[in-house]
Write a protein that holds these residues in place. Structure first.
Motif, PDB file in Angstrom:
ATOM      1  N   MET A  48      -8.315 -43.763  73.495  1.00 14.12           N
ATOM      2  CA  MET A  48      -7.996 -42.789  72.468  1.00 14.12           C
ATOM      3  C   MET A  48      -6.783 -43.286  71.674  1.00 14.12           C
ATOM      4  O   MET A  48      -5.746 -43.602  72.235  1.00 14.12           O
ATOM      5  CB  MET A  48      -7.695 -41.448  73.124  1.00 14.12           C
ATOM      6  N   GLN A  49      -6.941 -43.313  70.366  1.00 10.66           N
ATOM      7  CA  GLN A  49      -5.873 -43.821  69.514  1.00 10.66           C
ATOM      8  C   GLN A  49      -4.998 -42.671  69.036  1.00 10.66           C
ATOM      9  O   GLN A  49      -5.499 -41.616  68.660  1.00 10.66           O
ATOM     10  CB  GLN A  49      -6.473 -44.539  68.308  1.00 10.66           C
ATOM     11  N   TYR A  50      -3.687 -42.874  69.087  1.00 15.62           N
ATOM     12  CA  TYR A  50      -2.753 -41.859  68.631  1.00 15.62           C
ATOM     13  C   TYR A  50      -1.619 -42.514  67.858  1.00 15.62           C
ATOM     14  O   TYR A  50      -1.404 -43.719  67.946  1.00 15.62           O
ATOM     15  CB  TYR A  50      -2.221 -41.023  69.794  1.00 15.62           C
ATOM     16  N   PHE A  51      -0.900 -41.669  67.104  1.00 17.23           N
ATOM     17  CA  PHE A  51       0.173 -42.148  66.234  1.00 17.23           C
ATOM     18  C   PHE A  51       1.403 -41.288  66.487  1.00 17.23           C
ATOM     19  O   PHE A  51       1.330 -40.065  66.400  1.00 17.23           O
ATOM     20  CB  PHE A  51      -0.268 -42.065  64.771  1.00 17.23           C
ATOM     21  N   ASP A  52       2.529 -41.930  66.814  1.00 19.64           N
ATOM     22  CA  ASP A  52       3.770 -41.229  67.152  1.00 19.64           C
ATOM     23  C   ASP A  52       4.768 -41.326  66.013  1.00 19.64           C
ATOM     24  O   ASP A  52       4.794 -42.313  65.285  1.00 19.64           O
ATOM     25  CB  ASP A  52       4.420 -41.842  68.390  1.00 19.64           C
ATOM     26  N   ALA A  53       5.615 -40.293  65.899  1.00 21.45           N
ATOM     27  CA  ALA A  53       6.699 -40.320  64.924  1.00 21.45           C
ATOM     28  C   ALA A  53       7.765 -39.305  65.338  1.00 21.45           C
ATOM     29  O   ALA A  53       7.493 -38.378  66.096  1.00 21.45           O
ATOM     30  CB  ALA A  53       6.189 -40.010  63.529  1.00 21.45           C
ATOM     31  N   VAL A  54       8.965 -39.503  64.799  1.00 16.95           N
ATOM     32  CA  VAL A  54      10.095 -38.612  65.056  1.00 16.95           C
ATOM     33  C   VAL A  54      10.650 -38.129  63.726  1.00 16.95           C
ATOM     34  O   VAL A  54      10.800 -38.909  62.788  1.00 16.95           O
ATOM     35  CB  VAL A  54      11.209 -39.334  65.856  1.00 16.95           C
ATOM     36  N   GLY A  55      10.949 -36.834  63.645  1.00 17.48           N
ATOM     37  CA  GLY A  55      11.580 -36.274  62.458  1.00 17.48           C
ATOM     38  C   GLY A  55      12.825 -35.506  62.856  1.00 17.48           C
ATOM     39  O   GLY A  55      12.896 -34.937  63.938  1.00 17.48           O
ATOM     40  N   ARG A  56      13.804 -35.485  61.958  1.00 19.10           N
ATOM     41  CA  ARG A  56      15.055 -34.782  62.248  1.00 19.10           C
ATOM     42  C   ARG A  56      15.450 -33.907  61.070  1.00 19.10           C
ATOM     43  O   ARG A  56      15.194 -34.252  59.925  1.00 19.10           O
ATOM     44  CB  ARG A  56      16.166 -35.789  62.527  1.00 19.10           C
ATOM     45  N   ARG A  57      16.134 -32.795  61.386  1.00 16.86           N
ATOM     46  CA  ARG A  57      16.678 -31.900  60.370  1.00 16.86           C
ATOM     47  C   ARG A  57      17.821 -31.127  61.004  1.00 16.86           C
ATOM     48  O   ARG A  57      17.628 -30.506  62.049  1.00 16.86           O
ATOM     49  CB  ARG A  57      15.595 -30.941  59.877  1.00 16.86           C
ATOM     50  N   LYS A  58      19.006 -31.160  60.394  1.00 18.83           N
ATOM     51  CA  LYS A  58      20.217 -30.576  60.975  1.00 18.83           C
ATOM     52  C   LYS A  58      20.377 -31.103  62.399  1.00 18.83           C
ATOM     53  O   LYS A  58      20.505 -32.297  62.598  1.00 18.83           O
ATOM     54  CB  LYS A  58      20.177 -29.051  60.918  1.00 18.83           C
ATOM     55  N   THR A  59      20.342 -30.241  63.416  1.00 20.44           N
ATOM     56  CA  THR A  59      20.457 -30.727  64.792  1.00 20.44           C
ATOM     57  C   THR A  59      19.121 -30.673  65.510  1.00 20.44           C
ATOM     58  O   THR A  59      19.064 -30.862  66.721  1.00 20.44           O
ATOM     59  CB  THR A  59      21.498 -29.900  65.576  1.00 20.44           C
ATOM     60  N   ALA A  60      18.028 -30.408  64.800  1.00 16.86           N
ATOM     61  CA  ALA A  60      16.705 -30.318  65.412  1.00 16.86           C
ATOM     62  C   ALA A  60      16.030 -31.686  65.400  1.00 16.86           C
ATOM     63  O   ALA A  60      16.124 -32.432  64.433  1.00 16.86           O
ATOM     64  CB  ALA A  60      15.841 -29.321  64.656  1.00 16.86           C
ATOM     65  N   ILE A  61      15.354 -31.983  66.494  1.00 13.91           N
ATOM     66  CA  ILE A  61      14.601 -33.225  66.621  1.00 13.91           C
ATOM     67  C   ILE A  61      13.172 -32.866  66.998  1.00 13.91           C
ATOM     68  O   ILE A  61      12.947 -32.130  67.964  1.00 13.91           O
ATOM     69  CB  ILE A  61      15.209 -34.148  67.695  1.00 13.91           C
ATOM     70  N   GLY A  62      12.221 -33.382  66.233  1.00 12.77           N
ATOM     71  CA  GLY A  62      10.815 -33.128  66.510  1.00 12.77           C
ATOM     72  C   GLY A  62      10.081 -34.433  66.745  1.00 12.77           C
ATOM     73  O   GLY A  62      10.149 -35.352  65.930  1.00 12.77           O
ATOM     74  N   LYS A  63       9.392 -34.534  67.878  1.00 11.15           N
ATOM     75  CA  LYS A  63       8.577 -35.705  68.198  1.00 11.15           C
ATOM     76  C   LYS A  63       7.121 -35.286  68.132  1.00 11.15           C
ATOM     77  O   LYS A  63       6.729 -34.280  68.726  1.00 11.15           O
ATOM     78  CB  LYS A  63       8.917 -36.230  69.589  1.00 11.15           C
ATOM     79  N   VAL A  64       6.323 -36.075  67.416  1.00  9.15           N
ATOM     80  CA  VAL A  64       4.930 -35.715  67.176  1.00  9.15           C
ATOM     81  C   VAL A  64       4.022 -36.850  67.621  1.00  9.15           C
ATOM     82  O   VAL A  64       4.337 -38.025  67.428  1.00  9.15           O
ATOM     83  CB  VAL A  64       4.702 -35.417  65.675  1.00  9.15           C
ATOM     84  N   ARG A  65       2.903 -36.483  68.204  1.00  8.61           N
ATOM     85  CA  ARG A  65       1.822 -37.425  68.503  1.00  8.61           C
ATOM     86  C   ARG A  65       0.555 -36.836  67.902  1.00  8.61           C
ATOM     87  O   ARG A  65       0.114 -35.769  68.319  1.00  8.61           O
ATOM     88  CB  ARG A  65       1.673 -37.609  70.005  1.00  8.61           C
ATOM     89  N   ILE A  66       0.016 -37.504  66.890  1.00 14.02           N
ATOM     90  CA  ILE A  66      -1.237 -37.036  66.305  1.00 14.02           C
ATOM     91  C   ILE A  66      -2.352 -37.981  66.739  1.00 14.02           C
ATOM     92  O   ILE A  66      -2.142 -39.181  66.918  1.00 14.02           O
ATOM     93  CB  ILE A  66      -1.183 -36.929  64.768  1.00 14.02           C
ATOM     94  N   SER A  67      -3.528 -37.397  66.956  1.00 14.67           N
ATOM     95  CA  SER A  67      -4.688 -38.181  67.345  1.00 14.67           C
ATOM     96  C   SER A  67      -5.911 -37.583  66.675  1.00 14.67           C
ATOM     97  O   SER A  67      -5.931 -36.395  66.326  1.00 14.67           O
ATOM     98  CB  SER A  67      -4.845 -38.188  68.862  1.00 14.67           C
ATOM     99  N   LEU A  68      -6.929 -38.406  66.495  1.00 15.66           N
ATOM    100  CA  LEU A  68      -8.168 -37.907  65.908  1.00 15.66           C
ATOM    101  C   LEU A  68      -8.760 -36.861  66.840  1.00 15.66           C
ATOM    102  O   LEU A  68      -8.816 -37.054  68.047  1.00 15.66           O
ATOM    103  CB  LEU A  68      -9.149 -39.066  65.690  1.00 15.66           C
ATOM    104  N   GLY A  69      -9.173 -35.727  66.265  1.00 16.75           N
ATOM    105  CA  GLY A  69      -9.684 -34.641  67.091  1.00 16.75           C
ATOM    106  C   GLY A  69     -10.249 -33.513  66.263  1.00 16.75           C
ATOM    107  O   GLY A  69     -10.797 -33.731  65.179  1.00 16.75           O
ATOM    108  N   THR A  70     -10.023 -32.291  66.747  1.00 15.44           N
ATOM    109  CA  THR A  70     -10.665 -31.120  66.142  1.00 15.44           C
ATOM    110  C   THR A  70      -9.692 -30.169  65.457  1.00 15.44           C
ATOM    111  O   THR A  70     -10.089 -29.098  65.029  1.00 15.44           O
ATOM    112  CB  THR A  70     -11.427 -30.336  67.219  1.00 15.44           C
ATOM    113  N   GLY A  71      -8.406 -30.502  65.397  1.00 13.35           N
ATOM    114  CA  GLY A  71      -7.446 -29.630  64.732  1.00 13.35           C
ATOM    115  C   GLY A  71      -6.653 -28.766  65.687  1.00 13.35           C
ATOM    116  O   GLY A  71      -6.126 -27.727  65.309  1.00 13.35           O
ATOM    117  N   LYS A  72      -6.530 -29.169  66.954  1.00 16.54           N
ATOM    118  CA  LYS A  72      -5.761 -28.419  67.954  1.00 16.54           C
ATOM    119  C   LYS A  72      -4.274 -28.716  67.757  1.00 16.54           C
ATOM    120  O   LYS A  72      -3.881 -29.862  67.583  1.00 16.54           O
ATOM    121  CB  LYS A  72      -6.227 -28.858  69.340  1.00 16.54           C
ATOM    122  N   ARG A  73      -3.429 -27.676  67.782  1.00 20.50           N
ATOM    123  CA  ARG A  73      -1.991 -27.825  67.571  1.00 20.50           C
ATOM    124  C   ARG A  73      -1.221 -27.267  68.765  1.00 20.50           C
ATOM    125  O   ARG A  73      -1.367 -26.101  69.106  1.00 20.50           O
ATOM    126  CB  ARG A  73      -1.541 -27.051  66.324  1.00 20.50           C
TER     127      ARG A  73
END
Length: 128
Positions: free
Chosen positions: A1-26
């Protein structure tokens, strides 16, 4: 299964995301995105990069966020999703950049200065 990782920041918040091909589950912090972010505007903010490139139902999102408030966390996730989409397909850069979704909002809270009540607040001035 292929997935794509990324990190985003805003003020003191840190968000780590892994998206993968699928059906739209969050999922965010092992909860559904709707349960974690109760306000619809925050959900729309996170979905904005996916809606822009018309891939909303094509990807599953699994994210972890910490720090900051809910609004800053949503902004951090928005940036992370946009960055992860670039890993999926670099040709999306033009449309994401045009809408400002790849720019990190660098504003943070100014630190308190010693001898003052707040960062910029000064004692009242009196000439006499």
């Amino acid at each position: 299964m292929q997935y794509f990782d990324a990190v985003g920041r805003r003020k003191t918040a840190i968000g780590k995301v892994r998206i993968s091909l699928g059906t739209g589950k969050r999922m965010v912090n092992d909860q559904t995105m709707k349960d974690y972010f109760e306000r619809d505007i925050l959900l729309q903010k996170i979905e904005q990069p996916l809606q822009l490139v018309e891939l909303a139902e094509k990807f599953d999102i699994k994210a972890t966020v910490k720090g900051g408030g809910k609004s800053a966390q949503a902004d951090a996730l928005k940036l992370a999703v946009a960055k992860a989409l670039l890993e999926y397909d670099d040709a999306l850069r033009g449309s994401l950049k045009k809408d400002g979704l790849l720019t990190r909002d660098s504003r943070i809270v100014e630190r308190k200065i010693v001898g003052r009540p707040k960062a910029r607040k000064k004692p009242q001035f009196s000439k006499r």
